[in-house]
Design a protein around this motif. Structure first.
Motif, mmCIF file in Angstrom:
data_model
loop_
_atom_site.group_PDB
_atom_site.id
_atom_site.type_symbol
_atom_site.label_atom_id
_atom_site.label_comp_id
_atom_site.label_asym_id
_atom_site.label_seq_id
_atom_site.Cartn_x
_atom_site.Cartn_y
_atom_site.Cartn_z
ATOM 1 N N MET A 33 0.849 -1.177 0.000
ATOM 2 C CA MET A 33 0.000 0.000 0.000
ATOM 3 C C MET A 33 0.889 1.233 0.000
ATOM 4 S SD MET A 33 -3.169 -1.067 2.430
ATOM 5 C CE MET A 33 -2.359 -2.160 3.553
ATOM 6 N N ILE A 34 0.541 2.195 -0.844
ATOM 7 C CA ILE A 34 1.306 3.439 -0.944
ATOM 8 C C ILE A 34 0.396 4.588 -0.554
ATOM 9 C CG2 ILE A 34 2.583 4.987 -2.468
ATOM 10 C CD1 ILE A 34 3.255 2.534 -4.196
ATOM 11 N N ASP A 35 0.818 5.344 0.445
ATOM 12 C CA ASP A 35 0.071 6.519 0.887
ATOM 13 C C ASP A 35 0.606 7.727 0.133
ATOM 14 O OD1 ASP A 35 -1.413 8.421 2.205
ATOM 15 O OD2 ASP A 35 -0.801 7.804 4.223
ATOM 16 N N LEU A 36 -0.172 8.248 -0.809
ATOM 17 C CA LEU A 36 0.238 9.434 -1.557
ATOM 18 C C LEU A 36 -0.466 10.692 -1.077
ATOM 19 C CD1 LEU A 36 0.741 8.756 -5.379
ATOM 20 C CD2 LEU A 36 2.426 9.076 -3.577
ATOM 21 N N ASP A 37 -1.199 10.596 0.007
ATOM 22 C CA ASP A 37 -1.896 11.756 0.556
ATOM 23 C C ASP A 37 -1.019 12.403 1.619
ATOM 24 O OD1 ASP A 37 -3.600 13.624 1.665
ATOM 25 O OD2 ASP A 37 -5.289 12.253 1.836
ATOM 26 N N PRO A 38 -0.612 13.659 1.431
ATOM 27 C CA PRO A 38 0.235 14.328 2.423
ATOM 28 C C PRO A 38 -0.380 14.384 3.826
ATOM 29 C CG PRO A 38 0.184 15.597 0.398
ATOM 30 C CD PRO A 38 -0.844 14.505 0.257
ATOM 31 N N GLN A 39 -1.684 14.183 3.939
ATOM 32 C CA GLN A 39 -2.302 14.143 5.264
ATOM 33 C C GLN A 39 -1.915 12.866 6.003
ATOM 34 O OE1 GLN A 39 -6.547 14.855 5.125
ATOM 35 N NE2 GLN A 39 -6.286 16.419 3.552
ATOM 36 N N GLY A 40 -1.494 11.827 5.270
ATOM 37 C CA GLY A 40 -0.999 10.599 5.873
ATOM 38 C C GLY A 40 -2.038 9.772 6.606
ATOM 39 N N ASN A 41 -3.296 9.854 6.195
ATOM 40 C CA ASN A 41 -4.340 9.109 6.900
ATOM 41 C C ASN A 41 -4.210 7.597 6.743
ATOM 42 O OD1 ASN A 41 -5.557 11.392 7.995
ATOM 43 N ND2 ASN A 41 -6.807 11.709 6.171
ATOM 44 N N LEU A 42 -3.736 7.123 5.600
ATOM 45 C CA LEU A 42 -3.504 5.690 5.445
ATOM 46 C C LEU A 42 -2.397 5.240 6.395
ATOM 47 C CD1 LEU A 42 -4.055 2.998 3.958
ATOM 48 C CD2 LEU A 42 -2.334 3.706 2.283
ATOM 49 N N THR A 43 -1.358 6.037 6.480
ATOM 50 C CA THR A 43 -0.231 5.723 7.364
ATOM 51 C C THR A 43 -0.684 5.615 8.813
ATOM 52 O OG1 THR A 43 1.313 6.814 5.854
ATOM 53 C CG2 THR A 43 2.048 6.523 8.122
ATOM 54 N N THR A 44 -1.386 6.627 9.292
ATOM 55 C CA THR A 44 -1.841 6.584 10.685
ATOM 56 C C THR A 44 -2.945 5.553 10.877
ATOM 57 O OG1 THR A 44 -3.350 8.449 10.308
ATOM 58 C CG2 THR A 44 -1.170 8.960 11.200
ATOM 59 N N VAL A 85 3.504 15.179 5.509
ATOM 60 C CA VAL A 85 3.316 16.466 4.843
ATOM 61 C C VAL A 85 4.434 16.788 3.840
ATOM 62 C CG1 VAL A 85 4.470 17.884 6.600
ATOM 63 C CG2 VAL A 85 2.535 18.830 5.305
ATOM 64 N N ASN A 86 5.567 16.096 3.915
ATOM 65 C CA ASN A 86 6.663 16.335 2.968
ATOM 66 C C ASN A 86 6.270 16.042 1.525
ATOM 67 O OD1 ASN A 86 8.636 17.255 4.777
ATOM 68 N ND2 ASN A 86 9.121 15.163 5.379
ATOM 69 N N LEU A 87 5.226 15.254 1.320
ATOM 70 C CA LEU A 87 4.779 14.981 -0.053
ATOM 71 C C LEU A 87 4.340 16.251 -0.778
ATOM 72 C CD1 LEU A 87 2.878 11.586 0.034
ATOM 73 C CD2 LEU A 87 4.862 12.181 -1.343
ATOM 74 N N VAL A 88 3.874 17.237 -0.038
ATOM 75 C CA VAL A 88 3.527 18.523 -0.658
ATOM 76 C C VAL A 88 4.772 19.118 -1.304
ATOM 77 C CG1 VAL A 88 2.751 20.883 -0.204
ATOM 78 C CG2 VAL A 88 1.607 18.959 0.902
ATOM 79 N N ARG A 89 5.885 19.016 -0.596
ATOM 80 C CA ARG A 89 7.155 19.527 -1.111
ATOM 81 C C ARG A 89 7.587 18.749 -2.353
ATOM 82 N NH1 ARG A 89 10.774 18.789 3.283
ATOM 83 N NH2 ARG A 89 12.205 17.608 2.012
ATOM 84 N N ALA A 90 7.380 17.440 -2.345
ATOM 85 C CA ALA A 90 7.750 16.623 -3.501
ATOM 86 C C ALA A 90 6.966 17.053 -4.736
ATOM 87 C CB ALA A 90 7.498 15.148 -3.204
ATOM 88 N N GLU A 91 5.675 17.300 -4.536
ATOM 89 C CA GLU A 91 4.832 17.725 -5.655
ATOM 90 C C GLU A 91 5.342 19.045 -6.236
ATOM 91 O OE1 GLU A 91 0.136 17.381 -6.551
ATOM 92 O OE2 GLU A 91 0.669 18.247 -4.618
#
Length: 145
Positions: A33-44, A85-91
């Motif tokens: 599973m890959i969490d691509l949402d910067p909110q990280g809800n899948l992760t948590t 939230v670092n995914l926002v930076r990646a985008e």
């Protein structure tokens, strides 16, 4: 098979669908599973609390780490590329690079040898992260209310 779980609207069950489907698929074969949402809800939602410096989707997306280095085991024994939230930076960093829509697809090329199923939980937007998931996917699941 790579499945993107996407809908530009929030609160329609993307993360819940990803967790449920991932749990079922993991019983029949290898699943990532890959969490691509910067909110990280899948992760948590899968009980993962990212430690400082722990590799995540940001490092995968920006090419700083290969896929195997970003995968973590959840408390339930599932494989996850976590997000924060670092995914926002990646985008932001990737948006002006040539071929930016194929970034995730390129990173997942070798994953098919390790995982039978890959689920991508997308953010509630039509941004670069979602487009990358759709380009990388073989199938798209669109949860609606």
């Amino acid at each position: 098979m790579i499945i993107a779980v996407a809908n530009h609207k929030g609160g329609v069950g993307k993360t819940t669908s990803t967790i449920s489907l991932g749990g079922l698929l993991a019983q029949t074969g290898s699943c990532l599973m890959i969490d691509l949402d910067p909110q990280g809800n899948l992760t948590t939602g899968l009980g993962v609390d990212l430690a400082p410096g722990q590799p995540s989707g940001y490092e995968l997306f920006t090419g700083q780490r290969p896929l195997p280095d970003t995968v973590t085991q959840t408390p339930a024994g599932l494989n996850l590329v976590p997000a924060d939230v670092n995914l926002v930076r990646a985008e932001t960093e990737m948006q002006h690079k040539s071929g930016c829509y194929y970034t995730l697809k390129d990173r997942l090329i070798t994953a098919g040898r390790t995982y039978e199923h890959i689920l991508i939980d997308c953010p509630p937007s039509r941004g670069l992260l979602t487009i990358n998931a759709l380009v990388a996917a073989d199938q798209v699941l669109i949860p609606v209310q």
